[in-house]
Design an enzyme around this catalytic site. Structure first.
Site, short mmCIF file in Angstrom:
data_model
loop_
_atom_site.label_atom_id
_atom_site.label_comp_id
_atom_site.label_asym_id
_atom_site.label_seq_id
_atom_site.Cartn_x
_atom_site.Cartn_y
_atom_site.Cartn_z
N GLY A 166 0.82 -1.21 0.00
CA GLY A 166 0.00 0.00 0.00
C GLY A 166 0.85 1.25 0.00
O GLY A 166 0.58 2.21 -0.73
N ARG B 191 -4.98 2.00 9.76
CA ARG B 191 -5.66 1.77 11.03
C ARG B 191 -4.86 2.38 12.19
O ARG B 191 -5.41 3.11 13.01
CB ARG B 191 -5.86 0.27 11.23
CG ARG B 191 -6.60 -0.10 12.50
CD ARG B 191 -6.94 -1.58 12.49
NE ARG B 191 -7.95 -1.88 11.47
CZ ARG B 191 -9.27 -1.75 11.65
NH1 ARG B 191 -9.73 -1.31 12.80
NH2 ARG B 191 -10.11 -2.05 10.70
N VAL C 42 -5.22 -4.12 2.19
CA VAL C 42 -5.06 -4.88 3.43
C VAL C 42 -4.95 -6.36 3.08
O VAL C 42 -5.09 -6.75 1.91
CB VAL C 42 -6.22 -4.63 4.41
CG1 VAL C 42 -6.30 -3.16 4.77
CG2 VAL C 42 -7.55 -5.11 3.85
N LYS D 67 -5.17 -12.42 -12.39
CA LYS D 67 -4.00 -12.35 -11.50
C LYS D 67 -3.71 -13.73 -10.89
O LYS D 67 -2.56 -14.14 -10.74
CB LYS D 67 -4.21 -11.32 -10.39
CG LYS D 67 -3.11 -11.31 -9.31
CD LYS D 67 -1.78 -10.92 -9.91
CE LYS D 67 -0.55 -10.91 -9.06
NZ LYS D 67 -0.39 -11.50 -7.81
N GLU E 150 3.27 -18.40 -12.79
CA GLU E 150 4.50 -18.08 -12.04
C GLU E 150 5.04 -19.34 -11.33
O GLU E 150 6.23 -19.65 -11.41
CB GLU E 150 4.18 -16.96 -11.03
CG GLU E 150 5.23 -16.66 -9.98
CD GLU E 150 4.70 -15.64 -8.94
OE1 GLU E 150 4.17 -14.59 -9.34
OE2 GLU E 150 4.83 -15.90 -7.72
C1 6PG Z 1 3.29 -11.04 -7.78
C2 6PG Z 1 3.42 -12.27 -6.91
C3 6PG Z 1 2.81 -12.04 -5.57
C4 6PG Z 1 2.60 -13.28 -4.72
C5 6PG Z 1 3.73 -14.10 -4.30
C6 6PG Z 1 3.49 -15.56 -4.52
O1 6PG Z 1 2.65 -11.19 -8.81
O2 6PG Z 1 3.83 -9.99 -7.44
O3 6PG Z 1 2.75 -13.31 -7.53
O4 6PG Z 1 1.55 -11.51 -5.80
O5 6PG Z 1 2.04 -12.89 -3.51
O6 6PG Z 1 4.95 -13.66 -4.72
O7 6PG Z 1 3.66 -16.11 -3.30
P1 6PG Z 1 3.74 -17.60 -2.86
O8 6PG Z 1 4.89 -18.22 -3.58
O9 6PG Z 1 4.00 -17.45 -1.39
O10 6PG Z 1 2.44 -18.23 -3.11
#
Ligand code: 6PG
Length: 478
Positions: free
Chosen positions: A14, A33, A74, A183, A190
């Site tokens: 944020g 908060r 949040v 996303k 990813e």
């Molecule tokens: C992004 C990432 C991010 C995500 C983690 C994945 O697009 O910037 O995907 O949003 O929170 O990097 O985390 P985990 O490997 O803990 O699931």
């Protein structure tokens, strides 16, 4: 109010998004908060732009120009609902509530509907690129109504990453939960990318006998070609890093148990519901989960099987080239699967997501950013109805050229006992899709045998059942 946008929730994501808005000339109202965080932001970064620090919810809402654009940053889940409930009564018709957290798209659909009934726009926005991206330009995936995008889009374009051709990495993905859905699939891809890179590393280490530093060099070379991507780049950095305490390669002192916060799991759960085979993403999630089963692994360590055989320098180099081919071909498959899921979600929820536009906004800012994504954009722009990326002319040719090496790598891995669930699942998917006939016909026969579940025939319309327990004659079943 005079603030163009407000950000509530000033943890690192944020805070960095608020700074990004301010650095791009937009007056930002900021709220948290605990007010000390708000003050700290203005104390530390107030000179970067124009911030309006707000202590109370009322003050925050009053600081915003209308229609109000109020961004919630949040923790996903109950905290988001609590903040929505806190602010919604203070808002007026036409105001826009934006959720920039990693929310589940089903929650976003529910919240969008509830707020729409109160005359308030709710926009679930996928934001990728981590802390650094949030500050300097993330890839942004907004859902919500077209009307809300008109009021919000231009601001997001100011802070988004820029693709190599200069276009901002943000587009109106589609209504309600479309942005968070896309996303989520981004994160699934990813996971798959990371798993494939990890398998390439494992093979270079175990079969080619390369050191982590040498593998870092290999990845750097690959990164000058078609595999050019952020994830390969940072992989080389991690592999080249030496642990200060022990002088050992960093990767050798880190516990080999991968964790996950859940978005990869959501991708697979959703794919199962939609009936989309995202085997590459699923294998990546399972590989992380397997790595975490310490006791199971401990008790299985002595199970019989081959180990890697040493290669001479020349054979090792040849093998490394093959791994590059296998990695690239598997990557094409995992993006094919991810984009299939985007299409399936879009059809299920009536979002009309443009896959070419999704590929375009993943070209920069996000974790999976890569030269490769421009090729995907091009494939969909050339043929918007492309049923599968594998059928794109260029990808098809590249896989044709890579596949001998890909098969050799998977076979070598199997022979030498190196687990490559990602490479292997990708190859199995490819071979299943190109097959003339699948053994699914036999599956149907089995189902009909034990449960009278019926089957269809290749030569006639209709459903049929064979009287397996009787004279084995066939009867029409519908
Ligand atoms: C992004 C990432 C991010 C995500 C983690 C994945 O697009 O910037 O995907 O949003 O929170 O990097 O985390 P985990 O490997 O803990 O699931």
């Amino acid at each position: 109010g005079t603030a163009r946008i407000g950000v509530t929730g000033l943890a690192v994501m944020g805070r960095n998004l608020a700074r990004n808005f301010a650095r791009n000339g937009l007056t930002v109202a900021v709220h948290n908060r605990t007010a000390s965080r708000t003050r700290a932001l203005v104390d530390d970064f107030g000179d970067e732009g124009s911030f309006v620090a707000c202590e109370s919810a009322e003050e925050f809402v009053a600081a915003l120009e209308r229609p109000r654009r109020l961004m919630i940053m949040v923790k996903a889940g109950d905290a988001t609902d609590a903040v929505i409930e806190e602010f919604a009564p203070l808002l007026e018709e036409g105001d826009i509530v934006i959720d920039g957290g990693n929310a589940h798209f089903a929650d976003t659909r529910r919240r969008e509907k509830a707020l729409r009934e109160r005359g308030i726009h709710f926009v679930g926005v996928g934001v990728s690129g981590g802390e650094e991206g949030a500050l300097n330009g993330p890839s942004i995936m907004p859902g919500g109504s077209a009307a809300s995008y008109e009021a919000l889009g231009p601001l997001l374009e100011r802070i988004a990453a820029r693709a190599p051709d200069g276009t901002p990495c943000v587009t109106h993905v589609g209504p309600d939960g479309a942005g968070h859905f896309v996303k989520m699939v981004h994160n699934g891809i990813e996971y798959a990318d990371m798993q494939l890179i990890a398998e390439a590393y494992h093979l270079l280490r175990a079969v080619a006998g390369y050191s982590p530093a040498r593998i870092a060099e290999t990845f750097r070379t690959w990164n000058t070609g078609r595999l050019d991507s952020y994830l390969i780049e940072i992989t080389a950095e991690v592999l080249a890093h030496t642990d200060a305490a022990t002088g050992e390669p960093f990767v050798d002192v880190v516990a080999d148990r991968a964790e996950q916060k859940g978005t990869g799991r959501w991708t697979v759960q959703t794919a199962l519901d939609l009936g989309v085979p995202v085997s590459g993403i699923a294998e990546a999630v399972f590989a992380r989960s397997l790595s975490g089963h310490a006791e199971l692994r401990e008790s299985s360590r002595g199970l019989p099987g081959p180990g890697p055989a040493a290669l001479d320098e020349e054979a090792a180099a040849r093998f490394a080239d093959r791994v590059e081919q296998a990695l690239y071909a598997s990557k094409i498959v995992s993006y094919t699967q991810g984009f299939h899921q985007v299409r399936a979600g879009s059809e299920e929820y009536g979002w009309e997501v443009d896959p070419g536009a999704v590929a375009a906004i993943w070209r920069a800012g996000c974790i999976i950013r890569a030269a490769f994504l421009d090729r995907i954009r091009e494939a969909y722009d050339t043929r918007p109805g492309l049923p599968s990326l594998l059928t794109d002319k260029l990808f098809r040719e590249e896989i044709a050229a890579a596949q001998d090496d890909w098969r050799e790598v998977v076979a070598t891995a199997a022979r030498q006992g190196v687990p490559t669930p990602g490479f292997s699942a990708a190859l199995a998917y490819y071979d299943a899709l190109r097959a003339d006939r699948l053994p699914a016909a036999l599956t149907q026969g089995q189902r009909d045998f034990f449960g009278a579940h019926t089957y269809r025939r290749t030569d006639r319309e209709g459903a049929f059942h064979t009287l397996w327990a009787g004279d084995r004659s066939e009867v029409a079943a519908d």
